[in-house]
Scaffold this active site. Structure first.
Site, PDB file in Angstrom:
ATOM      1  N   CYS A 341      -8.602  -8.577  -6.439  1.00 19.69           N
ATOM      2  CA  CYS A 341      -9.078  -8.427  -5.060  1.00 19.69           C
ATOM      3  C   CYS A 341      -7.918  -7.997  -4.186  1.00 19.69           C
ATOM      4  O   CYS A 341      -6.788  -8.430  -4.408  1.00 19.69           O
ATOM      5  CB  CYS A 341      -9.573  -9.767  -4.517  1.00 19.69           C
ATOM      6  SG  CYS A 341     -11.022 -10.362  -5.348  1.00 19.69           S
ATOM      7  N   GLU A 375     -10.012  -3.656 -10.180  1.00 16.43           N
ATOM      8  CA  GLU A 375     -11.267  -4.118 -10.764  1.00 16.43           C
ATOM      9  C   GLU A 375     -12.461  -3.534 -10.014  1.00 16.43           C
ATOM     10  O   GLU A 375     -12.413  -3.358  -8.799  1.00 16.43           O
ATOM     11  CB  GLU A 375     -11.292  -5.637 -10.669  1.00 16.43           C
ATOM     12  CG  GLU A 375     -12.281  -6.226 -11.599  1.00 16.43           C
ATOM     13  CD  GLU A 375     -12.221  -7.729 -11.533  1.00 16.43           C
ATOM     14  OE1 GLU A 375     -11.358  -8.315 -12.196  1.00 16.43           O
ATOM     15  OE2 GLU A 375     -13.041  -8.301 -10.817  1.00 16.43           O
TER      16      GLU A 375
HETATM   17  N1  ACO Z   1     -12.710   3.818   8.035  1.00 20.27           N
HETATM   18  C1  ACO Z   1     -12.389   4.969   7.406  1.00 20.27           C
HETATM   19  N2  ACO Z   1     -11.377   5.058   6.525  1.00 20.27           N
HETATM   20  C2  ACO Z   1     -10.668   3.955   6.282  1.00 20.27           C
HETATM   21  C3  ACO Z   1     -10.935   2.741   6.921  1.00 20.27           C
HETATM   22  C4  ACO Z   1     -12.007   2.700   7.836  1.00 20.27           C
HETATM   23  N3  ACO Z   1     -12.318   1.567   8.507  1.00 20.27           N
HETATM   24  N4  ACO Z   1     -10.058   1.810   6.491  1.00 20.27           N
HETATM   25  C5  ACO Z   1      -9.269   2.417   5.596  1.00 20.27           C
HETATM   26  N5  ACO Z   1      -9.633   3.719   5.475  1.00 20.27           N
HETATM   27  C6  ACO Z   1      -9.044   4.692   4.564  1.00 20.27           C
HETATM   28  C7  ACO Z   1      -8.265   5.711   5.233  1.00 20.27           C
HETATM   29  O1  ACO Z   1      -8.729   6.904   4.633  1.00 20.27           O
HETATM   30  C8  ACO Z   1      -6.831   5.474   4.795  1.00 20.27           C
HETATM   31  O2  ACO Z   1      -6.309   6.638   4.301  1.00 20.27           O
HETATM   32  P1  ACO Z   1      -5.687   7.773   5.214  1.00 20.27           P
HETATM   33  O3  ACO Z   1      -4.395   7.217   5.679  1.00 20.27           O
HETATM   34  O4  ACO Z   1      -5.576   8.852   4.215  1.00 20.27           O
HETATM   35  O5  ACO Z   1      -6.644   8.048   6.314  1.00 20.27           O
HETATM   36  C9  ACO Z   1      -6.952   4.569   3.606  1.00 20.27           C
HETATM   37  O6  ACO Z   1      -8.223   3.994   3.671  1.00 20.27           O
HETATM   38  C10 ACO Z   1      -5.945   3.471   3.534  1.00 20.27           C
HETATM   39  O7  ACO Z   1      -5.639   3.016   4.789  1.00 20.27           O
HETATM   40  P2  ACO Z   1      -4.596   1.838   4.966  1.00 20.27           P
HETATM   41  O8  ACO Z   1      -4.268   1.725   6.417  1.00 20.27           O
HETATM   42  O9  ACO Z   1      -3.449   2.010   4.034  1.00 20.27           O
HETATM   43  O10 ACO Z   1      -5.444   0.627   4.438  1.00 20.27           O
HETATM   44  P3  ACO Z   1      -5.798  -0.733   5.176  1.00 20.27           P
HETATM   45  O11 ACO Z   1      -4.564  -1.495   5.509  1.00 20.27           O
HETATM   46  O12 ACO Z   1      -6.751  -0.503   6.257  1.00 20.27           O
HETATM   47  O13 ACO Z   1      -6.467  -1.530   3.970  1.00 20.27           O
HETATM   48  C11 ACO Z   1      -8.320  -2.201   2.673  1.00 20.27           C
HETATM   49  C12 ACO Z   1      -7.503  -1.021   3.188  1.00 20.27           C
HETATM   50  C13 ACO Z   1      -7.409  -3.157   1.894  1.00 20.27           C
HETATM   51  C14 ACO Z   1      -9.401  -1.718   1.740  1.00 20.27           C
HETATM   52  C15 ACO Z   1      -8.917  -2.910   3.928  1.00 20.27           C
HETATM   53  O14 ACO Z   1      -9.857  -2.046   4.520  1.00 20.27           O
HETATM   54  C16 ACO Z   1      -9.585  -4.215   3.629  1.00 20.27           C
HETATM   55  O15 ACO Z   1      -8.921  -5.236   3.459  1.00 20.27           O
HETATM   56  N6  ACO Z   1     -10.943  -4.229   3.594  1.00 20.27           N
HETATM   57  C17 ACO Z   1     -11.711  -5.446   3.399  1.00 20.27           C
HETATM   58  C18 ACO Z   1     -11.581  -5.947   1.990  1.00 20.27           C
HETATM   59  C19 ACO Z   1     -11.891  -4.871   0.966  1.00 20.27           C
HETATM   60  O16 ACO Z   1     -12.901  -4.187   1.059  1.00 20.27           O
HETATM   61  N7  ACO Z   1     -10.999  -4.765  -0.033  1.00 20.27           N
HETATM   62  C20 ACO Z   1     -11.154  -3.844  -1.148  1.00 20.27           C
HETATM   63  C21 ACO Z   1     -12.117  -4.406  -2.116  1.00 20.27           C
HETATM   64  S1  ACO Z   1     -12.042  -3.626  -3.682  1.00 20.27           S
HETATM   65  C22 ACO Z   1     -11.051  -4.651  -4.607  1.00 20.27           C
HETATM   66  O17 ACO Z   1     -10.756  -5.721  -4.175  1.00 20.27           O
HETATM   67  C23 ACO Z   1     -10.489  -4.188  -5.931  1.00 20.27           C
END
Ligand code: ACO
Ligand code: ZN
Length: 486
Positions: A341, A375
Site C-alpha cells: 500500500c 500490488e
Molecule cells: N488528479 C490527477 N492526477 C493526479 C492526482 C489527482 N488528484 N494525484 C496524482 N496525480 C498524478 C499526476 O499525474 C502526477 O504526475 P504528474 O506530475 O506527471 O502530473 C502523479 O500522479 C504523481 O503525483 P505526485 O505528486 O508524485 O503523487 P502524490 O504525492 O499526489 O501521491 C498517491 C500519489 C500516493 C497515489 C496519492 O494520490 C494517494 O495517497 N492517494 C490515496 C491512496 C492511494 O490511492 N494510493 C495508491 C493505492 S495503489 C497501492 O497502494 C499499490
C-alpha cells in the site's frame, strides 16, 4: 415506465416527497463545490436537529466524493427506484459495492492488463521526432504481433495489515486505548467481515494531525466512540488517536517521540525514511494502517502487521520529523511485489512526494537486485502516479544512453531497462505501449520518440526537483526466508 407509475402512486400516499428517497434509489444530486448534478445512489439517511440528511454515492465518481447532502440538493424529478425484481439487500445493489467486492474504482482504475512477453528478449529502436531511429533494441519478436498475452486484471485484494491492539500497552492518554470491546476495532478476521453498508459510509469527519486538519475520504474502523466526534486528534509522531484536544495534549506530555519508530535508513536534506517492522512496532503499524485506511478504499484491513515492513517518509523541521506518506512492503512476496500500500497524506499530495515514495521503493529493489511491482489492484490515483513514474523513469533511462562511436543508434533491451530501473518487465512494456512509442519498422520494433514526448519528458523532469539519492540510503536487504520468524 413502471417506476414512473410507482412514483405517482407513492406520491399520493406520501405527505413528504423526501420519504420516497430511500436507500438504493438513484437521482441527480448537486455535487459539492460544483454546478453538476450527477446521478447518485442513496446509501443512507438520517434526521438530526437540523433536519434530514442523505448520504449519496455519485455513480460515476470515486467513492471519496460520497457525502451527506441536504434535501434541496436532490432533484426529485429524476428519482429512480431500485429494481423490484432484484431481491438483494441494499448493500449489494447497483453500485453499492461493498469493500469485499470492491469499490467502484477497482475495476475501472486498476492497472490495465499488463502485457506479458512470451518471447522475452524483445528489442526496439528509439527514433527521434524526425523519424530517425535513436536506439535499436536487438529484437527477436515475431512481426505478427507485439507478442503479448493478457494477464487477469482482477487482482486479489490486499488487506492492509492491522493486528490486535497491544493489550498490555500503557494507556497513555486515557482515550487512545479502549478496553471495552465495542469501542475497539474488531480484533480478528479482516475488514471483509465488516463489509456492510456501514463501511461504505465515511465514519470520521475530520482528523487533526500535527498542523493539519484533514477530511477523510473513506471509512476506517476507528473505535465507534470516536465516530461521533467532530474531530479526532492524532499524535503526529506515534499516530495514537484521541477523542479530544485535551486528551491529545495530555498524551503529548508523555509521548517523547519526535519521529516514527524504527530505523532511519535514509536522510537527504529534510527528507528521511524510517523502516518500521510490523512485528516489532505493532501499535505504531496498526495506527498507521488505521490512518491510511481513511484514504485507501480498495484495500481491506488485515489484522496482522507482522509480515510487513513500513517505510515512512518524513520532512524535518525544528519540531521533529513530520509524516508525509508511507508505503508498506511484504517481508516476503511470492509475486515480487515491492509495494503493498502507498499513501501520500492529502496536504502533501500533488507535490511530487508520491513519486518520491515510488522511486524509493524501486531503489530498495535495486539494492535487493530485483525487479518489483506494486500490488494490484491499483487505485485510480495509484495508477496515474505509477504510470507517470514509469514513463519518466523509462524515458530517462533511454535518453541517457550514450551514442555509440560508430554513429549507430543506441541500443537497449527491455531486460536492460528492467535492470536499470528495477521496474518489472510487464510494467515496462505496458508503459511503452501506453506512451504509444512502440512501432514496427522494417522487420524490427523501434521506439519512436516524438518531439512532443521529448518536450513533455523534459518539462516533467524539471518538475522532479526532489529525487532519491541512493548514496543517502544506509540499508542492507534482509533475506526474510532465511529467518525462523519475521
Ligand atoms: N488528479 C490527477 N492526477 C493526479 C492526482 C489527482 N488528484 N494525484 C496524482 N496525480 C498524478 C499526476 O499525474 C502526477 O504526475 P504528474 O506530475 O506527471 O502530473 C502523479 O500522479 C504523481 O503525483 P505526485 O505528486 O508524485 O503523487 P502524490 O504525492 O499526489 O501521491 C498517491 C500519489 C500516493 C497515489 C496519492 O494520490 C494517494 O495517497 N492517494 C490515496 C491512496 C492511494 O490511492 N494510493 C495508491 C493505492 S495503489 C497501492 O497502494 C499499490
Ligand atoms: Zn504520541
Amino acid at each position: 415506465m413502471a417506476d414512473e407509475k410507482e412514483v405517482e402512486e407513492s406520491s399520493v400516499q406520501s405527505a413528504d416527497p423526501y420519504d420516497l428517497v430511500v436507500e438504493g434509489c438513484r437521482l441527480p444530486v448537486n455535487m459539492s463545490n460544483s454546478d453538476e448534478w450527477p446521478l447518485a445512489e442513496i446509501l443512507s439517511r438520517k434526521t438530526t436537529d437540523s433536519g434530514l440528511s442523505i448520504y449519496v454515492h455519485y455513480i460515476d465518481y470515486n467513492k471519496r466524493l460520497d457525502e451527506w447532502v441536504t434535501p434541496e440538493r436532490l432533484r426529485l424529478e429524476g428519482l429512480q427506484f431500485p429494481k423490484k425484481d432484484v431481491k438483494t439487500p441494499v448493500k449489494e445493489r447497483g453500485l453499492g459495492l461493498g469493500l469485499a467486492v470492491n469499490s467502484c474504482n477497482s475495476s475501472r482504475a486498476s492497472s490495465p492488463a499488463p502485457p506479458e512477453l512470451v518471447n522475452g528478449n524483445s528489442t526496439a529502436t528509439t527514433t527521434s521526432s524526425s523519424g530517425t531511429p535513436l536506439a535499436t533494441l536487438p529484437q527477436q519478436m515475431q512481426p505478427s504481433a507485439p507478442v503479448v498475452k493478457q494477464k487477469a486484471t482482477v487482482g486479489r485484494k490486499r488487506k492492509l495489515p492491522f493486528s490486535d491492539f497491544e493489550k498490555g500497552e500503557e494507556n497513555q492518554d486515557g482515550s487512545s486505548q479502549y478496553s471495552h470491546s465495542e469501542n475497539q476495532p474488531r480484533q480478528t478476521g479482516s475488514m471483509v467481515s465488516t463489509d456492510d453498508v456501514l463501511t461504505r459510509i465515511k465514519n470520521i469527519d475530520l482528523i487533526e494531525l500535527g498542523k493539519h486538519r484533514i477530511k477523510p475520504w473513506y471509512f476506517s474502523p476507528y473505535p465507534h466512540e470516536l465516530t461521533s466526534k467532530q474531530v479526532i486528534y492524532l499524535c503526529e509522531f506515534c499516530l495514537k488517536y484521541s477523542k479530544s484536544f485535551t486528551c491529545l495534549t495530555r498524551h503529548k506530555t508523555k509521548c517523547s517521540l519526535r519521529h516514527p519508530p524504527g530505523n532511519e535508513i535514509y536522510r537527504k536534506n529534510t527528507i528521511s525514511f524510517f523502516e518500521i517492522d510490523g512485528r516489532k512496532n505493532k501499535a505504531y503499524s496498526q495506527n498507521l494502517c488505521l490512518l491510511a485506511k481513511l484514504f485507501l478504499d480498495h484495500k481491506t484491513l488485515y489484522y496482522d502487521t507482522d509480515p510487513f515492513l513500513f517505510y515512512v517518509m518524513t520532512e524535518y523541521d525544528s519540531k521533529g520529523f513530520h509524516i508525509v506518506g508511507y508505503f508498506s512492503k511484504e517481508k516476503e512476496s511470492s509475486e515480487d511485489y515491492n509495494v503493498a500500500c502507498i499513501l501520500t497524506l492529502p496536504p502533501y499530495q500533488r507535490k511530487g512526494y508520491g513519486k518520491l515514495l515510488i522511486e524509493f521503493s524501486y531503489v530498495l529493489s535495486q539494492f535487493e537486485g530485483k525487479t518489483g511491482s506494486p500490488e494490484k489492484p491499483l487505485s485510480d490515483l495509484g495508477l496515474l502516479s505509477y504510470r507517470s513514474y514509469w514513463s519518466q523513469t523509462i524515458l530517462e533511462t533511454i535518453l541517457k544512453l550514450p551514442s555509440p562511436s560508430d554513429g549507430e543508434r543506441p541500443q537497449i533491451t527491455i531486460s536492460e531497462i528492467c535492470e536499470a530501473t528495477s521496474i518489472r518487465k510487464e510494467d515496462v512494456i505496458s508503459t511503452l505501449q501506453h506512451l504509444n512509442l512502440i512501432n514496427y519498422y522494417k522487420g524490427q520494433y523501434i521506439l519512436t520518440l516524438s518531439k512532443e514526448t521529448l518536450d513533455t519528458q523534459q518539462k516533467a523532469m524539471l518538475k522532479r526537483t526532489i529525487r532519491i539519492d541512493p548514496k543517502s540510503l544506509h540499508w542492507t536487504p534482509k533475506d526474510w526466508s532465511k529467518r525462523g520468524k519475521w
